[in-house]
Write an enzyme that holds these catalytic residues in place. Structure first.
Site, PDB file in Angstrom:
ATOM      1  N   LYS A 109       2.364  -2.877   1.461  1.00 56.03           N
ATOM      2  CA  LYS A 109       3.764  -2.448   1.477  1.00 56.03           C
ATOM      3  C   LYS A 109       3.925  -1.075   0.847  1.00 56.03           C
ATOM      4  CE  LYS A 109       5.841  -6.988   1.854  1.00 56.03           C
ATOM      5  NZ  LYS A 109       6.543  -8.070   1.190  1.00 56.03           N
TER       6      LYS A 109
ATOM      7  N   LYS B 150       0.772  -6.261  18.794  1.00 58.84           N
ATOM      8  CA  LYS B 150       1.507  -7.365  18.164  1.00 58.84           C
ATOM      9  C   LYS B 150       3.007  -7.036  18.156  1.00 58.84           C
ATOM     10  CE  LYS B 150       2.424  -9.486  13.810  1.00 58.84           C
ATOM     11  NZ  LYS B 150       2.595  -9.525  12.465  1.00 58.84           N
TER      12      LYS B 150
ATOM     13  N   LYS C 142       8.984  -5.884  14.437  1.00 62.04           N
ATOM     14  CA  LYS C 142      10.164  -5.022  14.241  1.00 62.04           C
ATOM     15  C   LYS C 142       9.742  -3.580  14.013  1.00 62.04           C
ATOM     16  CE  LYS C 142      11.886  -7.221  10.734  1.00 62.04           C
ATOM     17  NZ  LYS C 142      11.353  -8.567  10.889  1.00 62.04           N
TER      18      LYS C 142
END
Ligand code: ADP
Ligand code: TRP
Length: 323
Positions: free
Chosen positions: A110, A189, A192
């Site tokens: 992240k 894949k 979003k």
């Protein structure tokens, strides 16, 4: 056997989220005690806009209810309505070595993607462990990316029980969502963040436009085609019956069939399944009080368990409470 999972309220759900996670959640409600919560405290690590977080939170509730979560069977609630979760998170932090969190892969991922390296982001796995352990959950259905967090949860349960010499917390097991990776419009894949999603509550026209834009190769209509290499087929097999899928597979291999035909069928299948649920979602959205009652009732059921476990935890570690 208690099943639990948390869903981050992070935007419109797509086919990958549905076939990869939500479908199994909803199926598990038949035959197991299920707790599903909206992980709004976790999302606070990435969404720091009050109106948006409120909106995203109620959106997930509507999504799950519209897709068939039955509140009489599974408890659906907000993470933040169970204050014992954050209380337990602190206590778990006191028995957990910092090294464990240093090894968390999702934190590093992240931060690499540009998310602020806050203490909250670092602490994320401890809060997640508290989410799971506070209900003495046995089974946690998650995607592959979450397995490390469940293993850390198992470790934290062990640290607590060993430190205080009592088997207070129950070791949970991950349950992997079996659906393979759902491809997006471009064959990567579906995600979003890749802008290649087909969301599950699109209006019929937008859905049709998106489905028609699924990338396919340039094999001529007459030539035999490989269903295994086709994105449209990968989506079709999720939505069609096994019999219909087998028939399409035969037609791919025989040749004489264009991708346009498959996409047309996909549009129909999408509308037949999601169209109905889109209506149900709109009806529910018009009755926010009813949805709020469902969430409160879910929280009430979950809290009965959380209070009991927290009582045992406090007792085990000598925290005196006046209640
Ligand atoms: P996104 O990649 O769109 O941000 P999330 O990471 O929020 O999706 O995923 C939420 C859940 O949906 C996870 O359990 C994840 O495993 C599942 N999921 C997301 N995308 C896919 C996909 N393309 N195929 C299968 N499962 C998926
Ligand atoms: N971290 C999970 C995700 O991003 C969401 C989550 C939070 C969760 N708490 C949980 C999942 C507890 C399972 C159990 O998908």
């Amino acid at each position: 056997m208690r099943v639990l999972s948390g869903i981050q309220p992070s935007g419109a759900l797509h086919l990958g989220n549905y076939y990869g996670a939500m479908k199994q959640h909803i199926e598990l409600q038949h035959g197991h005690e299920c707790f599903f919560f909206i992980a709004n405290y976790h999302t606070l690590t990435t969404v720091q806009d009050a109106a948006r977080l409120r909106q995203l939170t109620s959106d997930v509730a509507l999504d799950y209810l519209a897709m068939g979560l039955d509140p009489a069977k599974a408890a659906l609630f907000r993470q933040s309505d169970i204050p014992e979760v954050t209380e337990l998170a602190w206590i778990l932090a006191t028995v957990t070595g910092k090294g464990l969190l240093d090894r968390a892969v999702s934190y590093k991922d992240k931060v690499e993607r540009g998310i602020a390296a806050s203490m909250g982001l670092y602490f994320y796995p401890v809060l997640m462990a508290a989410d799971i352990l506070i209900y003495r959950s046995n089974l946690v259905p998650v995607g592959k990316d979450q397995v490390q967090h469940i293993e850390m949860t198992q470790d934290m349960a062990g640290y607590f029980n060993n430190t205080f010499g009592r088997e207070v917390l129950v070791r949970p097991e991950p349950k992997l969502n079996e659906a393979a990776v759902v491809p997006g419009l471009d064959g990567q894949k579906m995600s979003k963040s890749y802008g290649n999603s087909i969301e599950i509550f699109l209006d019929a026209r937008t859905a049709e436009k998106k489905i028609k834009s699924i990338k396919t190769d340039s094999t001529p209509v007459d030539a035999p085609k490989d269903p295994g290499a086709c994105n449209a087929f990968a989506l079709l097999r999720l939505m069609a019956t096994p019999e219909e899928t087998a028939e399409w597979e035969r037609r791919y291999r025989a040749g004489g069939m264009g991708y346009g035909e498959v996409k047309k069928r996909l549009v129909e299948l999408y509308e037949a399944f999601f169209g109905q649920r889109r209506e149900r979602r709109a009806q529910l959205a018009a009755r926010p009080d009813e949805v709020e009652d469902i969430l409160r009732d879910g929280a009430r059921r979950a809290r009965l368990v959380a209070e009991q476990v927290m009582h045992d935890v406090r007792e085990a570690c000598g925290i005196v409470t006046v209640r």
